[in-house]
Design an enzyme around this catalytic site. Sequence first.
Site, PDB file in Angstrom:
ATOM      1  CG  MET A   1       3.460   5.762   3.672  1.00 32.83           C
ATOM      2  SD  MET A   1       3.868   7.155   2.581  1.00 32.83           S
ATOM      3  CE  MET A   1       3.338   8.553   3.605  1.00 32.83           C
TER       4      MET A   1
ATOM      5  CB  CYS B   1       1.844  -4.389   5.011  1.00 28.65           C
ATOM      6  SG  CYS B   1       3.651  -4.328   4.939  1.00 28.65           S
TER       7      CYS B   1
ATOM      8  CE  LYS C   1      -3.228   2.260   3.097  1.00 25.47           C
ATOM      9  NZ  LYS C   1      -2.553   1.285   2.234  1.00 25.47           N
TER      10      LYS C   1
ATOM     11  CG  HIS D   1      -2.866   0.124  -2.339  1.00 25.19           C
ATOM     12  ND1 HIS D   1      -1.604   0.150  -1.806  1.00 25.19           N
ATOM     13  CD2 HIS D   1      -2.711   0.407  -3.667  1.00 25.19           C
ATOM     14  CE1 HIS D   1      -0.731   0.431  -2.757  1.00 25.19           C
ATOM     15  NE2 HIS D   1      -1.383   0.573  -3.899  1.00 25.19           N
TER      16      HIS D   1
ATOM     17  N   GLY E   1      -3.604   4.725  -3.558  1.00 27.75           N
ATOM     18  CA  GLY E   1      -2.760   4.175  -4.606  1.00 27.75           C
ATOM     19  C   GLY E   1      -2.678   5.075  -5.828  1.00 27.75           C
ATOM     20  N   GLY E   2      -1.497   5.610  -6.088  1.00 25.55           N
ATOM     21  CA  GLY E   2      -1.274   6.374  -7.301  1.00 25.55           C
ATOM     22  C   GLY E   2      -1.806   7.782  -7.321  1.00 25.55           C
TER      23      GLY E   2
ATOM     24  N   GLY F   1      -0.224   8.715  -0.174  1.00 19.20           N
ATOM     25  CA  GLY F   1       0.961   8.236   0.517  1.00 19.20           C
ATOM     26  C   GLY F   1       2.227   8.942   0.086  1.00 19.20           C
ATOM     27  NE  ARG F   2       4.673   5.070  -3.348  1.00 21.20           N
ATOM     28  CZ  ARG F   2       4.742   4.400  -4.483  1.00 21.20           C
ATOM     29  NH1 ARG F   2       5.918   4.198  -5.059  1.00 21.20           N
ATOM     30  NH2 ARG F   2       3.643   3.935  -5.055  1.00 21.20           N
TER      31      ARG F   2
END
Length: 335
Positions: free
Chosen positions: A14, A96, A135, A167, A208-209, A230-231
């Site tokens: 990230m 990205c 990725k 992703h 993702g998610g 990730g986040r």
Amino acid sequence: MNLANHARLSIAPMMDWTDRHCRYFHRLMSREALLYTEMVTAPALVRGGAVHLLTHDPSEHPVALQLGGSDAQELAQAARIGADHGYDEINLNVGCPSDRVQSGCFGAVLMERPSLVAECCAAMIAAQPRDVTVKCRIGVDDQDPADILPQFIETVAAAGVTRFAIHARKAWLQGLSPKENRDIPPLDYDLVHAMKRQFPALHISVNGGVETLEQARAFLDAGLDGVMIGRAAYHNPASVLLAADPVIFGTGSTRSATEIVHDMLPYIDAHLGAGGRLHQITRHMLGLFTGRPGARQWRRILSEGAHHDGAGTEVVLRALDAIAPQAHLAGDRNV
């Protein structure tokens, strides 16, 4: 080192977040999860000589370097530099969606050029001994993911790539911002599962998610080889990483967030002693107590105090003092 096993759970690369301080912090919470650098462009390493971007602590292993680029020979040189600096894996960014990477013909736009991705990966594999992984997204713009993703994977796998992190969203290069591309395109987990069925010999991770270890465990139980978070791992690292080793890998034991803070103190002192600033590290620690009593005070004290000249570990301990009494009263044993 069995990277395929470590990739059962990985922390996504990230930009502006997964720098060396963040990775050191995350590694204290999980000895097993595979960590990734921020994306580093091949031109920055090869033409710009920006090898300082590859600095990392030995404790970060297993750790992968993510590269961005689309020139096969330049990527091969960058991969060799990364391997020489001790990275365990070299990953190519094909996901990205930012304007900057589009203009440079790398990132998600490469979903439209599978042959070029295969050429780049083959050159990277030939140039150095580390695993080369990809990725990617499930497609971009008006592409039909069900048609193009199998073709993309087949083409790139033929070049020698055996591990893919997918992703499970399209990237809309026309019409959505990079931030919107992280949330608005719908997730298609079924397609990722279909890729694993179609390519059973490949290591397929979903990205993702995913926000919890329970979700990650469900994906693994359903047959996928890995989960990349990730986040959620950045904003609420304790919920993802503190129990990751026993839950995902069947090793070790759950540690407490307070233990992690104390373990960070020598690292912080060393960074300050080398001329660094406190906020360069503590900005990654703001979410450690998310959802727990005192979390707001923890964030406030770190945010306000870490930028002051001369700020040191006393700021971190003061923030911890603000949270610990409340956590104790609430009976939170994980703090």
